[in-house]
Design a protein around this motif. Structure first.
Motif, PDB file in Angstrom:
ATOM      1  N   GLY A   1       0.789  -1.234   0.000  1.00  0.00           N
ATOM      2  CA  GLY A   1       0.000   0.000   0.000  1.00  0.00           C
ATOM      3  C   GLY A   1       0.811   1.269   0.000  1.00  0.00           C
ATOM      4  N   ASN A   2       2.129   1.159   0.005  1.00  0.00           N
ATOM      5  CA  ASN A   2       2.979   2.352   0.008  1.00  0.00           C
ATOM      6  C   ASN A   2       3.178   2.894  -1.405  1.00  0.00           C
ATOM      7  OD1 ASN A   2       3.591   2.479   2.835  1.00  0.00           O
ATOM      8  ND2 ASN A   2       4.910   0.676   2.563  1.00  0.00           N
ATOM      9  N   ASP A   3       3.660   4.142  -1.470  1.00  0.00           N
ATOM     10  CA  ASP A   3       3.967   4.757  -2.761  1.00  0.00           C
ATOM     11  C   ASP A   3       5.256   4.159  -3.313  1.00  0.00           C
ATOM     12  OD1 ASP A   3       1.800   6.334  -2.303  1.00  0.00           O
ATOM     13  OD2 ASP A   3       2.930   8.146  -1.821  1.00  0.00           O
ATOM     14  N   PRO A   4       5.251   3.646  -4.536  1.00  0.00           N
ATOM     15  CA  PRO A   4       6.503   3.152  -5.118  1.00  0.00           C
ATOM     16  C   PRO A   4       7.358   4.312  -5.605  1.00  0.00           C
ATOM     17  CG  PRO A   4       4.710   2.905  -6.688  1.00  0.00           C
ATOM     18  CD  PRO A   4       4.097   3.441  -5.428  1.00  0.00           C
ATOM     19  N   ILE A   5       8.645   4.052  -5.757  1.00  0.00           N
ATOM     20  CA  ILE A   5       9.534   5.037  -6.365  1.00  0.00           C
ATOM     21  C   ILE A   5       9.820   4.589  -7.794  1.00  0.00           C
ATOM     22  CG2 ILE A   5      10.554   5.641  -4.145  1.00  0.00           C
ATOM     23  CD1 ILE A   5      13.069   4.019  -5.061  1.00  0.00           C
TER      24      ILE A   5
END
Length: 546
Positions: A174-178
């Motif tokens: 659920g985190n923002d990817p880079i």
């Protein structure tokens, strides 16, 4: 004539639902029909056991992708068998044979100058320490602003890259990817723009594609084809057959559609036969799938075939629209679906096949409702078809001792039966399965009217010759209608064939001098209408709120 039929490959990450069957059933109808005509048919499909959906399911259940794939592949095979699907080969994409053929296709494309390396930006999750496959990234489609996966939008069918998404998130955590640099292989899809324009213009003239396939394909061509990634960093799949890149996998949109070719080759190897006749310029091919798979069959697969110098481009695209459920969109995540293992436990496969054909989403979305399913079974299969057969054969069993060997067939009915083969055959070949089965059932209703008008229950006492004619005509109708319906309703047709001691069916009029019955029993039983409420209650009780 060689007929190749390819059914779309369902992901082996969950049970089949009726939406899958609505999309795939035309393939079996075609295969059965062309075999009745005596054509050489190869009908293949399989379970898509590679790629992200299986890995996601395995992570959710803390097991291996192989275990998930085995479970659902075996379940799919059982369901297709119970539904009467007659694949010449139903295989899987995680087999050694498939991997070898896909690698050969990749290397051929590379040798022909259509695969090249490119450094690209790709989504990377720092929390999970991995590059993210396209389906591991979810966000908002930039084209229609609908929630979407990173590979394709289900709402507008746009093929996407994860970097295209608005507000992308890692599906795992659920985190923002880079975004990180990595090297991948690319397929030079843009090189085929002109050839595909000519190909699709020809399809428009020949009118062998569904309108949705033509419209969507033209949209992609008008926007201009762009080169697509041919490799991905995936946990499972077909290894890139290039030294130093073996840890990368062939991107699933190349690998999965290549399954048609690998399944054909696998069938040939198993049966020690040549499959060259199914991959020639003269081959008639049908690709049967849902709306969401259109670009992969009308743009990607033809481009791959052109890239490997194959002349057998798809000639017929059978791409159904969507099936809704009780006026709402199917949702596997919310469990708003009628699962195939469940419905097969309770209802006859011919009832399912009939409803999904007469109510097929051929040109627009159609709805499955328990009310219509049960009422159509009672009124059409039981009330029209089953009733005509049962009343005729029971009469012969009671009044003729089970043998009808005299009588003259009614000329009008004989002509109508003869024309049925031509009309229904033409409709099947052109992909109009709903019209085909509805045309047959219109005739069945006229046959019931003929029976009622002739009144054999009176004729038997007042005019025996006329009664002979009536019953002989009705048996003639039953024999040939059951033969015509074999591609649609194979189980009931098999019962009729056994009851009337018939030889093998074909696609031509059967006209015997006598018929001997074995024991006569109803083809269909009435379904209690209380089942409507019971099924709706059960369906709603299983809905998830997520």
């Amino acid at each position: 004539m060689s007929i190749f039929i390819g059914g779309a490959w369902p992901y082996a990450n969950g049970s089949l639902h009726l939406g899958h069957i609505a999309a795939l059933l035309p393939g079996d109808i075609l295969a059965r029909y062309y075999r009745l005509k005596g054509e050489k048919v190869l009908y293949v499909s399989g379970s898509d056991c590679n790629g992200t959906p299986i890995s996601i399911r395995a992570n959710q259940e803390s097991t291996t992708p192989r275990e998930i794939a085995n479970r659902y592949h075996n379940e799919f095979k059982e369901c297709f068998t119970k539904l009467g699907f007659t694949y010449d080969l139903y295989t899987r994409t995680d087999g050694e044979f498939h991997h070898k053929i896909v690698q050969n296709i990749f290397l051929t494309l590379q040798e022909n100058g259509y695969i090249y390396k490119k450094e690209i930006d790709q989504t990377y999750c720092e929390y999970d320490n991995q590059f993210l496959p396209d389906r591991y990234v979810e966000g908002i489609c930039p084209n229609c602003l609908y929630p979407s996966r990173g590979d394709q939008c289900d709402n507008c069918s746009t093929i996407l890259d994860p970097l295209d998404l608005i507000d992308p998130k890692c599906k795992i955590c659920g985190n923002d990817p880079i975004v990180k640099k990595t090297e991948h292989f690319y397929f030079a899809l843009s090189e085929f723009q002109k050839e595909l324009e000519s190909y699709i213009n020809k399809a428009k003239v020949e009118q062998n594609w569904r309108e949705n396939a033509l419209n969507l394909s033209e949209r992609y061509l008008n926007e201009g084809l762009i080169d697509r990634a041919a490799s991905r960093d995936l946990p499972n799949g077909v290894n890139i057959p290039v030294k130093g890149y073996e840890d990368k996998k062939v991107y699933v949109w190349i690998e999965a559609v290549s399954g048609y070719y690998s399944a054909s080759k696998e069938w040939a190897a198993i049966h020690n036969e040549s499959d060259e006749g199914f991959w020639s310029e003269d081959t008639t091919s049908y690709y049967v799938h849902g709306k969401d798979n259109i670009p992969f069959h009308t743009i990607i697969w033809p481009a791959i075939l052109l890239g490997i110098k194959s002349l057998s481009l798809p000639t017929h695209i059978v791409s159904n629209e969507y099936l809704t459920l009780e006026k709402k969109k199917l949702s596997t995540s919310k469990n708003w679906a009628v699962w195939v293992p469940y419905i097969l436990e309770k209802y006859q496969p011919d009832s399912i096949r009939y409803f999904l054909t007469t109510n097929a989403p051929e040109n627009r979305d159609t709805d499955f409702s328990w009310r219509e399913f049960i009422l159509s079974h009672n009124s059409e299969l039981l009330g029209a078809y089953g009733n005509f057969i049962n009343r005729t054969l029971k009469f012969i069993e009671k009044s003729y001792g089970g043998i009808i060997s005299s009588g003259v067939i009614n000329n009008e009915m004989e002509e109508k039966v003869g024309s049925l083969f031509d009309v229904v055959g033409g409709l099947i070949e052109s992909g109009h399965f709903k019209q085909a089965i509805d045309y047959v059932f219109d005739f069945i209703r006229s046959a019931n009217k003929y029976f009622d008008t002739e009144q054999p229950w009176k004729q038997i006492n007042e005019d025996k010759d006329s009664c002979d004619n009536t019953l002989f005509t009705c048996v003639f109708i039953i024999v040939n209608v059951s033969q015509i319906l074999e591609p649609f309703l194979p189980f009931s047709s098999a019962t009729v064939k056994e009851t009337l001691s018939l030889d093998e069916f074909s696609w031509k009029v059967i006209k015997k001098k006598s018929y001997t019955l074995t024991s006569v029993s109803p083809l269909f039983e009435r379904l209690d209408t209380n089942l409507i409420v019971e099924e709706l209650t059960y369906l709603e009780s299983k809905v998830k709120d997520n």
